[in-house]
Design a protein around this motif. Structure first.
Motif, short mmCIF file in Angstrom:
data_model
loop_
_atom_site.label_atom_id
_atom_site.label_comp_id
_atom_site.label_asym_id
_atom_site.label_seq_id
_atom_site.Cartn_x
_atom_site.Cartn_y
_atom_site.Cartn_z
N ARG A 17 0.83 -1.21 0.00
CA ARG A 17 0.00 0.00 0.00
C ARG A 17 0.87 1.26 0.00
NH1 ARG A 17 -3.12 -3.01 4.02
NH2 ARG A 17 -4.92 -3.88 2.94
N CYS A 24 -4.57 3.01 -6.69
CA CYS A 24 -4.66 1.75 -7.43
C CYS A 24 -3.47 1.60 -8.39
CB CYS A 24 -5.98 1.70 -8.21
SG CYS A 24 -6.21 0.16 -9.13
N ILE A 33 -7.15 3.89 -2.54
CA ILE A 33 -7.29 2.56 -1.92
C ILE A 33 -7.65 2.72 -0.45
CG2 ILE A 33 -6.07 0.42 -1.34
CD1 ILE A 33 -6.47 0.84 -4.34
N GLU A 34 -8.69 2.04 -0.04
CA GLU A 34 -9.09 2.03 1.37
C GLU A 34 -8.05 1.25 2.18
OE1 GLU A 34 -11.68 3.73 2.52
OE2 GLU A 34 -12.16 4.37 0.48
N SER A 37 -8.32 -2.62 2.13
CA SER A 37 -8.45 -3.24 0.81
C SER A 37 -7.61 -4.51 0.68
CB SER A 37 -8.04 -2.25 -0.29
OG SER A 37 -6.67 -1.96 -0.15
N CYS A 60 -7.83 -1.18 -6.45
CA CYS A 60 -9.13 -0.80 -5.90
C CYS A 60 -10.13 -1.95 -6.07
CB CYS A 60 -9.65 0.46 -6.58
SG CYS A 60 -10.02 0.28 -8.33
N LYS A 61 -11.23 -1.83 -5.38
CA LYS A 61 -12.26 -2.88 -5.40
C LYS A 61 -12.77 -3.12 -6.82
CE LYS A 61 -16.64 -4.14 -3.29
NZ LYS A 61 -17.71 -3.74 -2.38
N HIS A 64 -10.16 -5.01 -8.80
CA HIS A 64 -10.06 -6.37 -8.28
C HIS A 64 -11.19 -7.23 -8.80
CE1 HIS A 64 -10.23 -9.55 -5.11
NE2 HIS A 64 -8.94 -9.53 -5.36
#
Length: 124
Positions: A17, A24, A33-34, A37, A60-61, A64
Motif C-alpha cells: 500500500r 490503485c 485505496i481504502e 483493501s 481498488c475494489k 479487483h
C-alpha cells in the motif's frame, strides 16, 4: 492439486500500500485505496505466483472485481477436473490423458492471464 492461499502478513500488505501511495496500481486507474483493501497476487498462487512484493498489487475494489472475473471460470474448472480424476481413477488411459492435458492448459491460461493487465510501481 491447487495450492491453498496463505494469508499475507499485515506488514507486507502495508508495504504494498505504501509503495502505491494508496493509489490503485492498475495502469489505467487512479482510484484511492481504502486501508482495509485486498492486496491480490498478480499471478495467483494456484498458477505458480508467489507472496513476493513484485507479485502483489494494491488495487481498488472495482479493478479487483474486473480481474477476478477473468480468473473465475478457470479457478472453478481446474478443481472440478482434478476431483473428477480422483473419483474416477479407473478411467481409460486416453480419457485420463485428455483431462490431464485440459488441466495443464487451464493452468497455463491462468498463468498467462496476468499478462493482460499492466501495473504501476512494480519492482521487477
Amino acid at each position: 492439486m491447487i495450492q491453498k492461499r496463505k494469508n499475507l502478513k499485515l506488514n507486507k500488505k502495508e508495504k504494498v500500500r505504501l509503495r502505491a501511495n494508496r493509489i490503485c496500481e492498475k495502469e489505467s486507474c487512479n482510484n484511492f485505496i481504502e486501508e482495509d483493501s485486498e492486496i491480490p497476487h498478480i499471478i495467483p498462487i494456484q498458477f505458480g505466483g508467489s507472496n513476493e512484493l513484485n507479485n502483489l498489487a494494491c488495487i481498488c475494489k472495482e479493478c479487483h472485481e474486473e480481474i477476478s472475473k477473468d480468473y473465475q471460470d478457470i479457478t472453478v474448472q481446474i478443481p472440478r477436473w482434478e476431483n473428477f480424476l480422483i473419483k474416477n481413477s479407473d478411467l481409460d488411459f486416453e480419457r485420463k490423458n485428455r483431462i490431464e492435458k485440459e488441466i495443464k492448459r487451464l493452468k497455463e491460461l491462468g498463468k498467462n492471464l496476468s499478462n493482460k493487465y499492466k501495473f504501476k510501481n512494480r519492482i521487477n
